[in-house]
Write a protein that holds these residues in place. Structure first.
Motif, short mmCIF file in Angstrom:
data_model
loop_
_atom_site.label_atom_id
_atom_site.label_comp_id
_atom_site.label_asym_id
_atom_site.label_seq_id
_atom_site.Cartn_x
_atom_site.Cartn_y
_atom_site.Cartn_z
N SER A 8 4.81 18.95 12.24
CA SER A 8 4.88 17.49 12.21
C SER A 8 5.35 16.96 13.56
O SER A 8 4.81 15.99 14.08
CB SER A 8 5.81 17.04 11.09
OG SER A 8 5.96 15.63 11.10
N HIS A 9 6.37 17.60 14.12
CA HIS A 9 6.89 17.15 15.42
C HIS A 9 5.85 17.28 16.52
O HIS A 9 5.81 16.45 17.44
CB HIS A 9 8.14 17.97 15.78
CG HIS A 9 8.88 17.42 16.95
ND1 HIS A 9 9.81 16.41 16.86
CD2 HIS A 9 8.82 17.75 18.28
CE1 HIS A 9 10.28 16.14 18.06
NE2 HIS A 9 9.70 16.94 18.93
N LYS A 10 5.00 18.28 16.42
CA LYS A 10 3.96 18.47 17.44
C LYS A 10 2.69 17.68 17.13
O LYS A 10 1.69 17.81 17.84
CB LYS A 10 3.59 19.96 17.53
CG LYS A 10 4.71 20.83 18.05
CD LYS A 10 4.22 22.19 18.51
CE LYS A 10 3.71 23.08 17.40
NZ LYS A 10 3.36 24.43 17.90
N VAL A 47 0.16 23.75 6.66
CA VAL A 47 0.97 24.96 6.58
C VAL A 47 0.35 25.96 5.61
O VAL A 47 0.25 27.16 5.89
CB VAL A 47 2.41 24.62 6.15
CG1 VAL A 47 3.20 25.89 5.83
CG2 VAL A 47 3.11 23.82 7.24
N ALA A 48 -0.10 25.47 4.45
CA ALA A 48 -0.68 26.36 3.44
C ALA A 48 -1.96 27.04 3.94
O ALA A 48 -2.32 28.12 3.47
CB ALA A 48 -0.98 25.58 2.17
N SER A 49 -2.63 26.40 4.91
CA SER A 49 -3.87 26.98 5.43
C SER A 49 -3.63 28.13 6.40
O SER A 49 -4.57 28.85 6.76
CB SER A 49 -4.71 25.90 6.12
OG SER A 49 -4.12 25.50 7.36
N PRO A 67 0.83 -1.21 0.00
CA PRO A 67 0.00 0.00 0.00
C PRO A 67 0.86 1.25 0.00
O PRO A 67 1.90 1.31 0.64
CB PRO A 67 -0.80 -0.13 1.31
CG PRO A 67 -0.01 -1.07 2.16
CD PRO A 67 0.67 -2.02 1.21
N ALA A 68 0.42 2.23 -0.74
CA ALA A 68 1.16 3.49 -0.80
C ALA A 68 1.06 4.20 0.55
O ALA A 68 0.04 4.12 1.23
CB ALA A 68 0.58 4.39 -1.89
N PRO A 69 2.14 4.84 1.00
CA PRO A 69 2.07 5.57 2.27
C PRO A 69 1.06 6.70 2.17
O PRO A 69 0.86 7.28 1.11
CB PRO A 69 3.49 6.12 2.44
CG PRO A 69 4.06 6.16 1.06
CD PRO A 69 3.44 5.02 0.33
N PRO A 70 0.38 7.00 3.27
CA PRO A 70 -0.59 8.09 3.23
C PRO A 70 0.10 9.40 2.92
O PRO A 70 1.27 9.60 3.28
CB PRO A 70 -1.18 8.09 4.65
CG PRO A 70 -0.15 7.43 5.51
CD PRO A 70 0.52 6.41 4.62
N PRO A 71 -0.57 10.31 2.25
CA PRO A 71 0.06 11.59 1.92
C PRO A 71 0.36 12.39 3.19
O PRO A 71 -0.37 12.30 4.19
CB PRO A 71 -1.01 12.29 1.06
CG PRO A 71 -2.30 11.61 1.41
CD PRO A 71 -1.95 10.20 1.75
N ASP A 72 1.42 13.16 3.14
CA ASP A 72 1.81 14.01 4.26
C ASP A 72 0.81 15.16 4.37
O ASP A 72 0.69 15.96 3.44
CB ASP A 72 3.21 14.54 4.02
CG ASP A 72 3.70 15.45 5.15
OD1 ASP A 72 2.98 15.58 6.15
OD2 ASP A 72 4.79 16.04 5.02
N PRO A 73 0.10 15.26 5.50
CA PRO A 73 -0.91 16.33 5.61
C PRO A 73 -0.32 17.68 5.98
O PRO A 73 -1.01 18.69 5.90
CB PRO A 73 -1.82 15.83 6.73
CG PRO A 73 -0.90 15.02 7.61
CD PRO A 73 0.11 14.38 6.68
#
Length: 399
Positions: free
Chosen positions: A394-396, A78-80, A67-73
């Motif tokens: 991502s770290h948080k 950040v764009a929002s 299975p393909a890894p889930p996309p990085d959200p």
């Protein structure tokens, strides 16, 4: 007596017999077709009565692809955010430790990514941080520097712990892990999420020097073993450890709180001070703090916190992928004698820092105004801001 065929008929059946054989063969073929509509003649499918030709296929087994890894959200998160909110997430600002009012105002107004609680007053820590954290629209890092010995913040509330040097002299690594776990549990109850510890610097200098007894050992292998145990203990409770002070403050020419300092050359650091950072993934999810250290052969006269080459060393040779944090940009003369706070923050972020720390508090709006103008002018690339924001969020687990 043998039955023989008449002369002239030898070698084949009689005409009546031949007709019987043909009739029998046709009947058998028809029966086979009716029984198996997919039967083949000469390799070609034969149509079943009233239907189309069918083929008989042997089932094949295919292996499902991984299975393909889930996309990085995080890029979408950040764009929002507005540019100012992205920039604010890269700041860790010192707040008044006496109570929640200052921290609550700061988080509500600017949505900074983290606050730092220093000093000896424990009002904010004893009063609780629920309201402050509740004012943040994204998870808020709450940091203290609780190393043990002469650098600890909750000893009045939760008891004193020994210095790193004392731990290594009197305790096993597993005992240090348990001590750090218990300390992290006490900090977590007060709302703290990050400890600016352990020190991984190597130093055999006297206790009262800038690092001194804050170091576990002058032996890099011992220092790494005990720092790892301390970090693991913090992580067992969910507290983020901060390894410090990259690339090595234990053998510098002085104290960066008081002025510019120089370390041994880079080649010498690789043989000692930098050894604990090898195989950095073993420490788990950590932050690395860079010190205000001029490293001959690396930083070109700049403190490491403002040097692109220092961050490149951390990311490249040491393979660190987590957030990189500066040491205090607002109260240490190795930086403040060189550049004013807003510009120091800009230079650090542009060089590769993901979190800019200053303990003195205040000036947050001024810093953010300067950073926004720097992005517009191109002196702080927007791509660098987005990279740092992705790493921090991502770290948080904020995406």
């Amino acid at each position: 007596m043998r039955n023989e065929l008449p002369i002239g008929r030898r070698g084949g059946p009689r005409p009546g017999t031949r007709a019987l054989l043909v009739s029998t063969a046709l009947g058998a073929l028809l029966a086979a077709l009716l029984h198996d509509p997919g039967h083949r003649v000469d390799g070609h499918p034969v149509a079943a009565p009233g239907g189309a030709a069918t083929t008989s296929q042997t089932p094949t087994t295919t292996r499902d692809p991984s299975p393909a890894p889930p996309p990085d959200p995080c890029p979408a998160t950040v764009a929002s955010l507005t540019l100012r909110h992205r920039l604010a997430q890269l700041l860790m600002v010192g707040v008044d430790p006496r109570g929640p009012a200052d921290a609550l105002d700061l988080v509500s107004a600017e949505q900074v990514g983290g606050i730092f609680i220093g000093g000896d007053d424990t009002g904010l820590l004893s009063a609780g941080l629920d309201a402050v954290r509740g004012a943040a629209t994204l998870p808020l890092q709450v940091a203290v520097d609780d190393e043990g010995g002469r650098v600890q913040r909750v000893d009045v509330l939760d008891g004193s712990i020994p210095s790193a040097r004392e731990m290594a002299a009197a305790m096993t690594p597993d005992q240090v892990r348990v001590l750090a776990r218990d300390r992290a549990a006490a900090l977590a109850k007060r709302g703290v999420t990050m400890d600016l510890a352990p020190v991984v610097d190597t130093s055999g200098l006297p206790d009262a020097t800038v690092i001194g007894d804050r170091s576990f050992s002058a032996d890099p292998a011992v220092a790494a073993e005990y720092a790892l145990a301390f970090a693991q203990g913090l992580q067992e409770v969910g507290t983020t450890p901060v390894l410090k002070h990259f690339p090595g403050h234990g053998n510098t020419s002085g104290d960066s709180h008081r002025g510019a300092v120089t370390s041994p050359p880079l080649d010498a650091l690789r043989r000692a001070d930098l050894v604990p950072y090898r195989d950095i993934a073993r420490y788990g999810r950590v932050v690395v703090m860079l010190g205000h250290i001029d490293v001959p052969g690396l930083t070109g006269g700049l403190p490491a916190t403002l040097s692109p080459e220092a961050y490149a060393l951390l990311r490249g040779e040491f393979g660190f992928t987590g957030p990189a944090m500066t040491d205090d940009l607002g109260a240490m003369r190795a930086v403040t004698d060189r550049v004013d706070l807003p510009e120091a923050v800009r230079q650090a972020l542009a060089a590769g820092a993901d979190i800019a720390l200053w303990s003195s508090g205040g000036r947050t709006g001024e810093v953010l105004d300067h950073l926004e103008a720097s992005v517009a002018a191109g002196t702080l690339p927007a791509t660098r801001v987005d990279e740092a924001a992705r790493r921090v969020l991502s770290h948080k687990n904020a995406c």
